[in-house]
Design an enzyme around this catalytic site. Structure first.
Site, PDB file in Angstrom:
ATOM      1  N   LYS A 146      19.022  52.743  27.660  1.00 54.74           N
ATOM      2  CA  LYS A 146      19.084  52.408  29.088  1.00 54.74           C
ATOM      3  C   LYS A 146      18.648  53.585  29.957  1.00 54.74           C
ATOM      4  O   LYS A 146      18.236  53.397  31.098  1.00 54.74           O
ATOM      5  CB  LYS A 146      20.503  51.986  29.485  1.00 54.74           C
ATOM      6  CG  LYS A 146      20.877  50.584  29.018  1.00 54.74           C
ATOM      7  CD  LYS A 146      22.189  50.129  29.640  1.00 54.74           C
ATOM      8  CE  LYS A 146      22.558  48.717  29.208  1.00 54.74           C
ATOM      9  NZ  LYS A 146      23.062  48.628  27.819  1.00 54.74           N
TER      10      LYS A 146
ATOM     11  N   HIS B  91      25.749  50.517  24.155  1.00 55.06           N
ATOM     12  CA  HIS B  91      25.669  49.837  25.447  1.00 55.06           C
ATOM     13  C   HIS B  91      25.347  50.895  26.507  1.00 55.06           C
ATOM     14  O   HIS B  91      24.519  50.669  27.364  1.00 55.06           O
ATOM     15  CB  HIS B  91      26.971  49.097  25.736  1.00 55.06           C
ATOM     16  CG  HIS B  91      26.857  48.171  26.899  1.00 55.06           C
ATOM     17  ND1 HIS B  91      25.897  47.195  26.966  1.00 55.06           N
ATOM     18  CD2 HIS B  91      27.567  48.082  28.058  1.00 55.06           C
ATOM     19  CE1 HIS B  91      26.012  46.547  28.123  1.00 55.06           C
ATOM     20  NE2 HIS B  91      27.013  47.063  28.795  1.00 55.06           N
TER      21      HIS B  91
ATOM     22  N   CYS C 295      26.169  41.248  30.808  1.00 56.42           N
ATOM     23  CA  CYS C 295      25.410  42.274  30.087  1.00 56.42           C
ATOM     24  C   CYS C 295      25.395  42.051  28.573  1.00 56.42           C
ATOM     25  O   CYS C 295      24.717  42.773  27.849  1.00 56.42           O
ATOM     26  CB  CYS C 295      25.982  43.638  30.405  1.00 56.42           C
ATOM     27  SG  CYS C 295      26.406  43.790  32.150  1.00 56.42           S
TER      28      CYS C 295
ATOM     29  N   PHE D  34      30.652  42.795  31.762  1.00 57.63           N
ATOM     30  CA  PHE D  34      31.689  42.641  32.776  1.00 57.63           C
ATOM     31  C   PHE D  34      32.474  41.387  32.440  1.00 57.63           C
ATOM     32  O   PHE D  34      31.902  40.374  32.013  1.00 57.63           O
ATOM     33  CB  PHE D  34      31.074  42.457  34.166  1.00 57.63           C
ATOM     34  CG  PHE D  34      30.705  43.749  34.826  1.00 57.63           C
ATOM     35  CD1 PHE D  34      31.531  44.855  34.726  1.00 57.63           C
ATOM     36  CD2 PHE D  34      29.544  43.858  35.568  1.00 57.63           C
ATOM     37  CE1 PHE D  34      31.201  46.049  35.337  1.00 57.63           C
ATOM     38  CE2 PHE D  34      29.201  45.045  36.183  1.00 57.63           C
ATOM     39  CZ  PHE D  34      30.029  46.143  36.066  1.00 57.63           C
TER      40      PHE D  34
END
Lengths: 402, 82
Positions: free
Chosen positions: A326, A294, A162, A390
């Site tokens: 997002k 994020h 990501c 991740f």
């Protein structure tokens, strides 16, 4: 002499807008592209919320035969790059091609080609198409763009889940600063909306059941999106000398690793990357800072990121404008940084903070100004784009006005 | 050979994006608008549709010396009969 890096072009293919003007309209209108859709492979199927980019067929044909045979992640990268190059006004002749870098990342690569290939092999006993490898390799977009424009400087793909897009932009800016190139195409692309990939994400129990609700108490996971975001980066004096329309300057780039856990993010890593990015940016007034978070909408990311922001800004954190776009375009995984860096630049330039939509309920562990549900006008000096992957890999890019 | 040639011409035609006129043995390969991708695809389709195996190595560029579609057909015919 210090070489600074500026942005002279932007291109985006996002679920809530497949060009920069449409993307920006979508962001400030709070338009979410998240829908439930069924994906099938042979006798298997699943239905999950996703953020797809629809209606690209004609544009793909317009890219020519070579690109029609490429995987979707390459097609979207090239579309975004063409928009960015068009805005920059650059034309790649022999000399410029040799001094241009092309760093286009992806989290996974040609996932839909892989999926189709496995279905053909295992369910229909067909052998794979001979171009399968050329379609799936993560460097396909960087190579395709290099071939299209005669770009012959440093070219490769980066991959950090990501954080990929932010790493691509930051590393490309560093290459220009170091003198390895004068111009760069930098960004990322991701297109994994296929049965096999989505089933794998569902197996991780991390997908939202309805929609993406970053920082809201009732958040319950992320929504996978697809798309690409590409910037044209340029050494500042060069851009000024040719009279380019300079969109902003890269004020700083911070990257590090948590060194702790494959899934759980660490406050120290995220805060460290933000501090590194802000090191050279002159932040005088926290009320003029926008952070494109994020903000995945997962239970773990959002409070961790909130704590990280607080640890960097201290008492000033309450004055910041934060949002997670997002909530509108979903999580573009590798391409998230590419698209969200562009959202941050657009906010900086337009003086408008895009909202965090689907924000229903305050969470005591997420207590910043997330610009809930409606865009806000705000004079911005510095815009930050956070990307945390991740595996604990962090990348943060800071932009400032020129 | 006649059937084989007709089938080959059909497969090549599908990939000849640069072709303006009729496709014959005399058509120049340079006029087909095919690239390295197309060659690999044509070989694959020949194998799939005609049920033959073409012992072709994509790294060797065995078609480098050819000019016309007829040269290509003869080369493929030879490879298959190897």
């Amino acid at each position: 002499m210090t070489r600074n890096v500026v942005v002279t072009g932007m291109g985006v293919v996002a679920p809530n807008g497949a060009s920069v003007p449409e993307f920006w309209d979508g962001l400030i209108a709070g338009r979410s592209a998240i829908i439930k859709r069924e994906y099938t492979a042979d006798r298997f199927s699943l239905t999950v919320p996703v953020a797809p980019v629809d209606g690209l067929e004609e544009r793909i044909k317009g890219l020519g035969v070579q690109m029609m045979r490429a995987d979707r992640f390459s097609q979207m990268a090239v579309m975004a790059a063409e928009e960015a190059i068009g805005q920059s006004g650059l034309e790649f002749d022999e000399a410029l091609g040799a001094r241009t870098a092309c760093i286009i990342g992806t989290g996974i690569g040609g996932q839909t080609t892989f999926d189709d290939s496995y279905v053909a092999m295992l369910c229909r006993e067909r052998r794979p198409h001979p171009l399968t490898i050329l379609k799936v390799i993560p460097n396909a977009p960087a190579s395709q763009l290099s071939i299209r424009h005669g770009i012959r400087g440093p070219a490769f793909a980066v991959s950090s889940a990501c954080a990929t897009g932010a790493h691509a932009i930051g590393v490309c800016a560093d290459l220009i600063r170091a003198g390895s190139a004068d111009v760069g195409l930098a960004g990322a692309s991701e297109a994994i909306l296929a049965y096999g990939a989505l089933e794998s994400w569902r197996a991780m129990h991390i997908l939202a059941d309805e929609t993406c609700r970053p920082f809201s108490k009732n958040r319950n996971g992320l929504v996978i999106g697809e798309g690409a975001g590409v910037l044209v980066l340029e050494e500042e004096e060069r851009a000024k000398a040719r009279g380019a329309d300079i969109l902003c300057r890269i004020a700083g780039f911070g990257m590090n690793a948590d060194g702790k856990d494959m899934i759980n993010p660490a406050v120290e890593g995220a805060a460290g990357a933000m501090s590194l990015a802000l090191d050279k940016a002159a932040v005088k007034d926290a009320s003029k800072v926008y952070i494109n978070a994020h903000g995945t909408g997962t239970l773990l990311n959002d409070p961790t990121e909130t704590k990280a922001i607080r640890s960097v800004f201290g008492a000033d954190a309450d004055a910041l404008s934060v949002s997670s776009t997002k909530s509108m375009h979903g999580h573009l995984l590798g391409a998230a940084g590419g698209v969200e860096n562009i959202a941050a630049i657009l906010a900086l330039r337009n003086g408008i903070v895009p909202p965090t939509v689907n924000y229903d309920e305050p969470d005591p562990d997420c207590d910043l100004n997330y610009t809930p549900n409606n865009a806000e006008e705000r004079d911005i000096d510095v815009a930050l784009s956070n990307s945390f992957a991740f595996g604990g890999l962090n990348a943060v890019v800071a932009f400032e006005k020129v | 050979m006649a059937d084989f040639e007709a089938s080959l011409l059909e497969i090549i035609k599908e990939h000849a994006v640069g072709l303006t006129g009729e496709l014959t043995r005399d058509t120049q390969i340079a006029d087909l608008g095919i690239d390295s991708f197309s060659v690999v695809e044509i070989i694959y389709e020949v194998e799939e549709k005609l049920g033959v195996e073409v012992p072709f190595n994509a790294n060797e560029n065995p078609f480098g010396e050819m000019n016309s579609v007829g040269d290509l057909i003869d080369a493929l015919d030879k490879l298959i009969k190897k």
